[in-house]
Design an enzyme around this catalytic site. Structure first.
Site, PDB file in Angstrom:
ATOM      1  N   TRP A   1       0.787  -1.297  -0.031  1.00 36.03           N
ATOM      2  CA  TRP A   1       0.025   0.014   0.052  1.00 36.03           C
ATOM      3  C   TRP A   1       0.734   1.186  -0.027  1.00 36.03           C
ATOM      4  O   TRP A   1       0.581   2.115  -0.520  1.00 36.03           O
ATOM      5  CB  TRP A   1      -0.706  -0.064   1.153  1.00 36.03           C
ATOM      6  CG  TRP A   1      -2.034  -0.933   0.955  1.00 36.03           C
ATOM      7  CD1 TRP A   1      -2.031  -2.234   2.046  1.00 36.03           C
ATOM      8  CD2 TRP A   1      -2.961  -1.132   0.154  1.00 36.03           C
ATOM      9  NE1 TRP A   1      -2.902  -3.172   1.632  1.00 36.03           N
ATOM     10  CE2 TRP A   1      -3.583  -2.579   0.472  1.00 36.03           C
ATOM     11  CE3 TRP A   1      -3.371  -0.667  -1.109  1.00 36.03           C
ATOM     12  CZ2 TRP A   1      -4.616  -3.026  -0.375  1.00 36.03           C
ATOM     13  CZ3 TRP A   1      -4.447  -1.151  -1.850  1.00 36.03           C
ATOM     14  CH2 TRP A   1      -5.188  -2.395  -1.433  1.00 36.03           C
TER      15      TRP A   1
ATOM     16  N   ASP B   1      -1.404   6.566   6.837  1.00 31.23           N
ATOM     17  CA  ASP B   1      -2.442   5.662   6.338  1.00 31.23           C
ATOM     18  C   ASP B   1      -2.767   4.595   7.346  1.00 31.23           C
ATOM     19  O   ASP B   1      -1.636   3.899   7.782  1.00 31.23           O
ATOM     20  CB  ASP B   1      -1.975   5.168   4.910  1.00 31.23           C
ATOM     21  CG  ASP B   1      -2.787   3.836   4.358  1.00 31.23           C
ATOM     22  OD1 ASP B   1      -3.897   3.645   5.161  1.00 31.23           O
ATOM     23  OD2 ASP B   1      -2.742   3.372   3.465  1.00 31.23           O
TER      24      ASP B   1
ATOM     25  N   LYS C   1     -11.654  -2.231   7.327  1.00 33.03           N
ATOM     26  CA  LYS C   1     -10.967  -2.977   7.995  1.00 33.03           C
ATOM     27  C   LYS C   1     -11.366  -3.150   9.500  1.00 33.03           C
ATOM     28  O   LYS C   1     -11.534  -4.187  10.089  1.00 33.03           O
ATOM     29  CB  LYS C   1      -9.540  -2.572   8.066  1.00 33.03           C
ATOM     30  CG  LYS C   1      -8.797  -2.310   6.551  1.00 33.03           C
ATOM     31  CD  LYS C   1      -8.746  -3.568   5.543  1.00 33.03           C
ATOM     32  CE  LYS C   1      -8.503  -3.347   4.101  1.00 33.03           C
ATOM     33  NZ  LYS C   1      -7.441  -2.323   3.635  1.00 33.03           N
TER      34      LYS C   1
HETATM   35  C1  LIG Z   1      -6.948  -1.914   2.249  1.00 29.89           C
HETATM   36  C2  LIG Z   1      -5.866  -0.808   2.537  1.00 29.89           C
HETATM   37  C3  LIG Z   1      -5.770   0.198   1.434  1.00 29.89           C
HETATM   38  C4  LIG Z   1      -6.849   0.442   0.360  1.00 29.89           C
HETATM   39  O1  LIG Z   1      -7.772   0.639   0.638  1.00 29.89           O
HETATM   40  P1  LIG Z   1      -9.235   0.956  -0.572  1.00 29.89           P
HETATM   41  O2  LIG Z   1     -10.511   1.506   0.472  1.00 29.89           O
HETATM   42  O3  LIG Z   1      -9.465  -0.493  -0.797  1.00 29.89           O
HETATM   43  O4  LIG Z   1      -8.478   1.824  -1.328  1.00 29.89           O
HETATM   44  C5  LIG Z   1      -4.839   1.208   1.614  1.00 29.89           C
HETATM   45  N1  LIG Z   1      -4.141   1.179   2.729  1.00 29.89           N
HETATM   46  C6  LIG Z   1      -3.903   0.012   3.580  1.00 29.89           C
HETATM   47  C7  LIG Z   1      -2.950   0.158   4.725  1.00 29.89           C
HETATM   48  C8  LIG Z   1      -4.894  -0.895   3.490  1.00 29.89           C
HETATM   49  O5  LIG Z   1      -5.017  -1.982   4.309  1.00 29.89           O
END
Ligand SMILES: *Cc1c(COP(=O)(O)O)cnc(C)c1O
Length: 356
Positions: free
Chosen positions: A99, A166, A190
């Protein structure tokens, strides 16, 4: 049979969130209408957004001067919105996983990217440390939990430049010192809600520092000024997010979560380390509390599919590892009860007995 949901995302939600969302789909807030068909401008739904924003701030102890907004487009859209709004010429990124790599790729559309460190050399099996962040960058971007590889940074670091994180897969897993961050974002699917909403926490004074024409929808200021209601938000998902926030508060908030998450993680990592059939995949000190990756131990690799079948026959769902790591990944988000982790540990013990 009881199912234990270890999916990495979308993933397990509190029963409370499911129940309340179910009820609201039939009759939302006594309106006689379903939440699926209500106007986002109705006073009942405006109250949902307001309460979700307020609870978000309360649970994370977000100081004055910060805004919380709910957006569409996933965390992936933030990979470009962050540099669009915050990068004048140059930004620093820590490459701790897939990511993070995707965030770096998008940032390069907007200027110079300094990759201060990367753990790619060892398939992202550790969290990079001992790096230097240049003083002349507009911000430094980190990914606190690497969902795919199972590494996590559980401390709030000090840097001289604005810090952007993030936190898609570990928001609300522990108390965070928000004042150390300029911006935090994450997809909700998540640890918070069903897929479809992204949260962004922004320190207001980091915006508008340089001239760039930003399309209206991609400008944080638009959504801050309109309190997440510039256009139609994902109504049902925001409602569900609010239920999870209420549940979190009722559980004792993020401090209580931290204790339980630590306990769940120790339970499973201890078994991975003890059981001769399995081994962990990442540096021990960087092990994630949210995504626990493991593989068959040396000599037992051929048993991988067998263990997957064995576990799924016992109700373990979603433990197949990501294709870039292989093996197994058990995601142990806030809503996953300790009993589910115990059930997986028992399954591993049973497998050991069967094979011994
Ligand atoms: C799942 C995830 C993403 C992507 O998320 P989306 O909502 O599908 O764009 C980005 N960063 C991390 C750390 C993730 O676990």
């Amino acid at each position: 049979m009881k199912k234990h949901n270890f999916y990495a995302g979308p993933s397990v939600l509190p029963q409370f969130t499911l129940d309340e969302t179910g009820k609201a789909i039939k009759d939302f807030a006594g309106t006689g209408l379903s939440i699926l068909e209500i106007s986002h401008r109705s006073k009942q739904f405006v109250a949902v957004v307001d309460e979700a924003t307020a609870l978000f701030k309360e649970l994370l102890n977000i100081p004055e001067g910060y805004s919380v907004i709910f957006l569409g487009g996933g965390a992936s859209l933030q990979f470009c919105m962050v540099p669009y709004n915050l990068m004048n010429k140059k930004a620093a990124y820590l490459n701790s996983g897939e990511w993070a790599s995707k965030a770096i790729k998008e940032a390069k559309f907007f200027g110079e990217v300094v990759e201060v460190a990367s753990s790619k050399d060892k398939n992202f099996s550790y969290y990079p440390k001992d790096y230097v962040v240049p003083d002349d960058v507009d911000y430094f971007h980190i990914t606190t939990n690497n969902t795919i590889y199972g590494t996590q940074l559980r401390k709030d670091i000090d840097v001289k430049v604005p810090l952007v994180a993030d936190m898609s897969s570990d928001i609300f897993c522990r108390p965070v010192d928000i004042s150390k961050y300029a911006l935090i974002y994450g997809g909700a699917q998540k640890n918070l809600a069903p897929a479809g909403v992204t949260f962004v926490i922004i320190k207001n004074d980091i915006l508008g520092k340089f001239d760039r024409k930003i399309p209206t929808m991609l400008n944080y200021k638009t959504h801050i000024d309109k309190e997440s209601m510039f256009n139609t938000p994902p109504v049902v998902v925001v409602f569900s997010a609010l239920q999870t926030l209420k549940w979190l508060k009722q559980q004792g908030g993020v401090a209580a979560m931290e204790k339980i998450n630590k306990q769940k993680a120790e339970l499973l990592y201890n078994e991975i380390d003890r059981n001769p059939f399995f081994k962990g995949t990442v540096n021990k000190e960087d092990r994630s509390w949210m995504n626990i990756c493991f593989v068959m131990n040396n000599g037992y690799e051929a048993h991988e599919q067998e263990f997957l079948d064995f576990a799924s026959a016992r109700g373990m769902i979603g433990i197949k590892g990501h294709r870039s790591v292989g093996g197994f990944r058990a995601s142990t988000y806030n809503a996953l009860p300790v009993e589910s982790v115990q059930a997986l540990v028992d399954t591993m013990k049973e497998f050991e007995k069967l094979k011994a």
